[in-house]
Design a protein around this motif. Structure first.
Motif, short mmCIF file in Angstrom:
data_model
loop_
_atom_site.label_atom_id
_atom_site.label_comp_id
_atom_site.label_asym_id
_atom_site.label_seq_id
_atom_site.Cartn_x
_atom_site.Cartn_y
_atom_site.Cartn_z
N GLN A 163 12.13 26.37 54.82
CA GLN A 163 13.04 26.88 53.85
C GLN A 163 14.40 26.59 53.83
O GLN A 163 15.07 26.14 52.86
CB GLN A 163 13.10 28.49 53.50
N SER A 182 9.44 20.36 54.71
CA SER A 182 8.17 21.24 54.46
C SER A 182 7.53 21.56 56.02
O SER A 182 8.17 21.10 56.95
CB SER A 182 6.90 20.31 53.91
N LYS A 191 8.33 39.97 48.96
CA LYS A 191 8.21 38.64 48.87
C LYS A 191 6.95 38.14 48.01
O LYS A 191 5.85 38.96 48.10
CB LYS A 191 8.02 37.99 50.21
N LYS A 192 7.24 37.33 47.02
CA LYS A 192 5.94 36.87 46.23
C LYS A 192 5.04 35.88 46.87
O LYS A 192 5.46 34.56 47.15
CB LYS A 192 6.31 36.14 44.88
N THR A 196 3.82 25.42 48.84
CA THR A 196 4.06 24.97 47.22
C THR A 196 4.45 26.23 46.77
O THR A 196 3.98 27.05 46.95
CB THR A 196 2.64 24.39 46.83
N ARG A 197 5.50 25.88 45.73
CA ARG A 197 6.00 27.16 44.80
C ARG A 197 4.89 26.91 43.70
O ARG A 197 4.89 25.74 43.01
CB ARG A 197 7.31 26.69 44.38
N TRP A 256 3.76 29.15 39.88
CA TRP A 256 4.03 30.20 38.98
C TRP A 256 2.59 30.96 38.54
O TRP A 256 1.91 29.90 38.20
CB TRP A 256 4.94 29.83 37.67
N GLU A 296 6.91 33.86 40.01
CA GLU A 296 6.87 32.65 40.86
C GLU A 296 6.64 33.02 42.41
O GLU A 296 7.04 34.10 42.76
CB GLU A 296 8.31 31.97 40.75
N ALA A 297 6.00 32.49 43.02
CA ALA A 297 5.50 32.74 44.26
C ALA A 297 5.39 31.36 45.19
O ALA A 297 5.47 30.49 44.72
CB ALA A 297 4.06 33.47 44.36
N ILE A 298 5.32 31.72 46.61
CA ILE A 298 4.93 30.77 47.62
C ILE A 298 3.50 30.74 47.97
O ILE A 298 2.97 31.95 48.26
CB ILE A 298 5.90 30.82 48.62
N ASP A 311 6.28 22.71 42.56
CA ASP A 311 6.67 21.48 43.24
C ASP A 311 5.58 21.11 44.22
O ASP A 311 4.46 21.66 44.20
CB ASP A 311 8.00 21.85 44.04
#
Length: 236
Positions: free
Chosen positions: A41, A46, A174-175, A188-189, A191, A197-199, A236
């Motif tokens: 991040q 990646s 954290k999501k 990957t991000r 929704w 929105e989450a990872i 993304d």
């Protein structure tokens, strides 16, 4: 979710100058408590690129280990009022070259975002291939309907650390969602309808195909979520 805390990593150190430029350190000594995910991040790469760059077959890294974070490069930290055109011009680049260096297609940039302006963002030919593959998978699954359940960081036998190294007990707000990496690659991000929105930062033995598990801070919220069919979008 991993049952033992194994992955420890070093955070790439960025020194920001008055002009918003930063130089990414190529080697960092591993410090306890950091993860490959947090490095990815901050270093704008990646997890797969970090593994390839360091010849790692897993996320297992240890304190005092020398970890190569990124090939030497110059990074511009976006400030309010910046535009891609101005950043490109100031660094003798075209807007298209700037976009290509950072793997972006949109003209929208936000304060705090880090843009590579000199050197290569991609660590090697292999990591480049991995990144292209990741983007191809994400593109193919841009929007889909999935079955979604919920979980917490305090399940029986759980360490609270996800498959990608995120410590959910230390970051309860954290999501994060658990995914099947063959459908949605880790990192990957996304929704998620009704979640935000989450990872994609975790996996699970029962999370296969078009199914996800959303992280909730407490058990009651997870129970209230239950099992539902939702739409997700890959960002993304």
């Amino acid at each position: 979710m991993k049952k033992h805390i194994i992955a420890l990593a070093a955070l790439a150190t960025l020194s920001v100058g008055a002009a918003g430029q930063a130089s990414a350190s190529s080697v960092h000594t591993v410090e306890s408590g950091e993860t490959l995910w947090s490095i990815s991040q901050e270093a704008n790469v990646s997890v797969e690129e970090l593994q390839t760059l360091n010849g790692l077959n897993s996320t297992r890294i240890y304190p005092s280990q020398k970890l190569k974070v990124e090939d030497k490069m110059e990074v511009h930290v976006v400030v309010k009022g910046d535009t891609l055109f101005e950043i490109a011009k100031n660094n003798n680049l075209s807007v298209d070259e700037l976009k290509n260096k950072n793997g972006i297609s949109s003209d929208i940039i936000r304060p705090g975002e880090k843009l590579v302006v000199e050197g290569s963002k991609t660590a090697s030919a292999n990591s480049s291939t991995n990144n292209v593959t990741r983007k191809a998978v994400a593109s193919a699954t841009n929007e889909m309907t999935v079955s979604a359940t919920a979980y917490t960081a305090y399940c029986e036998g759980c360490s609270g650390v996800t498959a990608s190294g995120i410590d959910l007990r230390s970051n309860p707000d954290k999501k994060v969602i658990a995914v099947d990496p063959t459908i949605i690659p880790l990192g990957t991000r996304v929704w998620v309808e009704g979640y935000g929105e989450a990872i994609a930062g975790d996996t699970g033995s029962s999370i296969k195909g078009k199914r996800i598990d959303v992280f909730m801070e407490n058990e009651q919220d997870a129970l209230n979520w239950g099992r539902k069919t939702v739409t997700i979008k890959v960002l993304d």
